[in-house]
Enzyme design. Structure first.
Site, PDB file in Angstrom:
ATOM      1  N   ASN A   8     -36.901  25.384  84.897  1.00  0.00           N
ATOM      2  CA  ASN A   8     -35.818  25.430  83.832  1.00  0.00           C
ATOM      3  C   ASN A   8     -35.892  24.116  83.064  1.00  0.00           C
ATOM      4  OD1 ASN A   8     -33.295  25.941  82.677  1.00  0.00           O
ATOM      5  ND2 ASN A   8     -32.054  25.833  84.424  1.00  0.00           N
ATOM      6  N   LYS A  10     -33.761  23.693  80.557  1.00  0.00           N
ATOM      7  CA  LYS A  10     -32.674  23.513  80.174  1.00  0.00           C
ATOM      8  C   LYS A  10     -32.463  22.988  78.672  1.00  0.00           C
ATOM      9  CE  LYS A  10     -31.061  22.003  84.711  1.00  0.00           C
ATOM     10  NZ  LYS A  10     -30.170  21.273  85.681  1.00  0.00           N
ATOM     11  N   HIS A  92     -26.361  29.926  86.171  1.00  0.00           N
ATOM     12  CA  HIS A  92     -26.243  28.716  86.328  1.00  0.00           C
ATOM     13  C   HIS A  92     -25.035  28.001  86.664  1.00  0.00           C
ATOM     14  CE1 HIS A  92     -27.874  24.543  86.474  1.00  0.00           C
ATOM     15  NE2 HIS A  92     -29.019  25.118  86.706  1.00  0.00           N
ATOM     16  N   GLU A  94     -24.400  25.245  85.465  1.00  0.00           N
ATOM     17  CA  GLU A  94     -24.030  24.381  84.156  1.00  0.00           C
ATOM     18  C   GLU A  94     -23.562  25.324  83.214  1.00  0.00           C
ATOM     19  OE1 GLU A  94     -27.349  21.359  85.171  1.00  0.00           O
ATOM     20  OE2 GLU A  94     -27.714  23.014  83.411  1.00  0.00           O
ATOM     21  N   GLU A 162     -28.226  26.895  94.685  1.00  0.00           N
ATOM     22  CA  GLU A 162     -28.352  25.674  93.865  1.00  0.00           C
ATOM     23  C   GLU A 162     -26.862  24.926  94.398  1.00  0.00           C
ATOM     24  OE1 GLU A 162     -30.954  24.698  90.411  1.00  0.00           O
ATOM     25  OE2 GLU A 162     -29.465  26.182  89.731  1.00  0.00           O
ATOM     26  N   GLY A 168     -29.446  17.628  89.859  1.00  0.00           N
ATOM     27  CA  GLY A 168     -29.562  16.271  89.080  1.00  0.00           C
ATOM     28  C   GLY A 168     -29.152  15.060  89.652  1.00  0.00           C
ATOM     29  N   SER A 208     -32.498  19.171  92.724  1.00  0.00           N
ATOM     30  CA  SER A 208     -33.530  18.000  93.015  1.00  0.00           C
ATOM     31  C   SER A 208     -34.603  18.181  93.813  1.00  0.00           C
ATOM     32  CB  SER A 208     -32.324  16.906  93.529  1.00  0.00           C
ATOM     33  OG  SER A 208     -31.123  16.710  92.882  1.00  0.00           O
ATOM     34  N   GLY A 229     -35.597  21.830  87.966  1.00  0.00           N
ATOM     35  CA  GLY A 229     -34.935  21.323  86.742  1.00  0.00           C
ATOM     36  C   GLY A 229     -35.971  20.000  86.090  1.00  0.00           C
TER      37      GLY A 229
END
Length: 249
Positions: A8, A10, A92, A94, A162, A168, A208, A229
């Protein structure tokens, strides 16, 4: 079950970033795992031309609940399919946090994607850190209940677990906790759908993931792949994760 490795990107990458995809295509002409790259929408058409009809697939990072309409700035599942995309990520954390998307919206997006003949990756994860798995699963169950449509075929829908606190941050749950959570999600799928199909759903881990921890995570019980990510932005790091999925050392 064939492992699924999803990158991904992003909101990262202009056209120069596609050089990393070109390297990846050259590295894995005949991969033993399913590889998906989800670039920004602006790069999707160019990315699809690079992978051509090869084994690496392209997906979208999100889609709208409607196939078309007055929704400025949005992209529909039908548009992703028309461009040549095969997958789409929905739910997701986010998107849930930054765009206030609730699980009912995620479910509607899942339905729209399935109608467009895309394969769907539904993301779920708890926000609290250092919580026992069974306590965390209470939150995960609510997300699963509300985010996954009632009628799905396991080959068309995967779940990405996740933990939000791991995305992250460089932090990950213990391997034991990942195994417990994935096992609990698998049991949920058997209870909600049919026991004999529960093992056909692919449950991915995300948060991560990197070349150092990928092998241990991918060798964990009930982990059928990873959603990656930052480490997917460079072919050298992402290729090491793919090799871990394929058992290449």
């Amino acid at each position: 079950m064939v492992k699924l490795v999803v990158g991904n990107w992003k909101m990262n990458g202009v056209s120069a970033q596609l050089a990393e995809l070109e390297k990846l295509v050259a590295l894995f002409p005949r991969p033993q795992t399913d590889i998906v790259i989800c670039p920004p929408a602006t790069l999707m058409m160019a990315a699809i031309k690079i992978v051509d009809v090869g084994p690496i697939m392209i997906g979208g990072q999100d889609c709208h609940v409607e196939p078309s309409g007055a929704h400025t700035g949005d992209i529909s599942a039908l548009m992703i399919k028309d461009a040549g995309g095969k997958f789409v990520i929905v739910g997701h954390s986010e998107r849930r946090e930054n765009h206030n998307e609730d699980s009912h919206t995620v479910c509607a997006k899942s339905i729209a994607a399935l109608k467009a003949n895309l394969k769907v990756i539904v993301c779920v994860g708890e926000t609290s850190h250092n919580v026992p798995v069974e306590n965390a699963f209470a939150d995960i169950k609510t997300l699963l209940d509300q985010s996954i449509p009632d009628r799905v075929m396991p080959q068309n829908l995967s779940i990405a677990y996740e933990p939000v606190w791991a995305i992250g941050t460089g932090k990950t749950p213990t391997i034991e906790d990942i195994a417990k959570m994935h096992s609990r999600i698998r049991r949920y799928l058997g209870e909600r759908f049919r026991t004999d199909t529960a093992n056909l759903f692919r449950i991915l881990y995300g948060g991560s993931v990197n070349p150092k921890n990928a092998a241990a995570i991918l060798n964990t019980r009930d982990v059928d792949g990873v959603l990656v990510g930052g480490a997917s932005l460079k072919s050298d790091t992402f290729s090491e994760i793919i090799k871990a999925a394929e058992g290449i050392h």
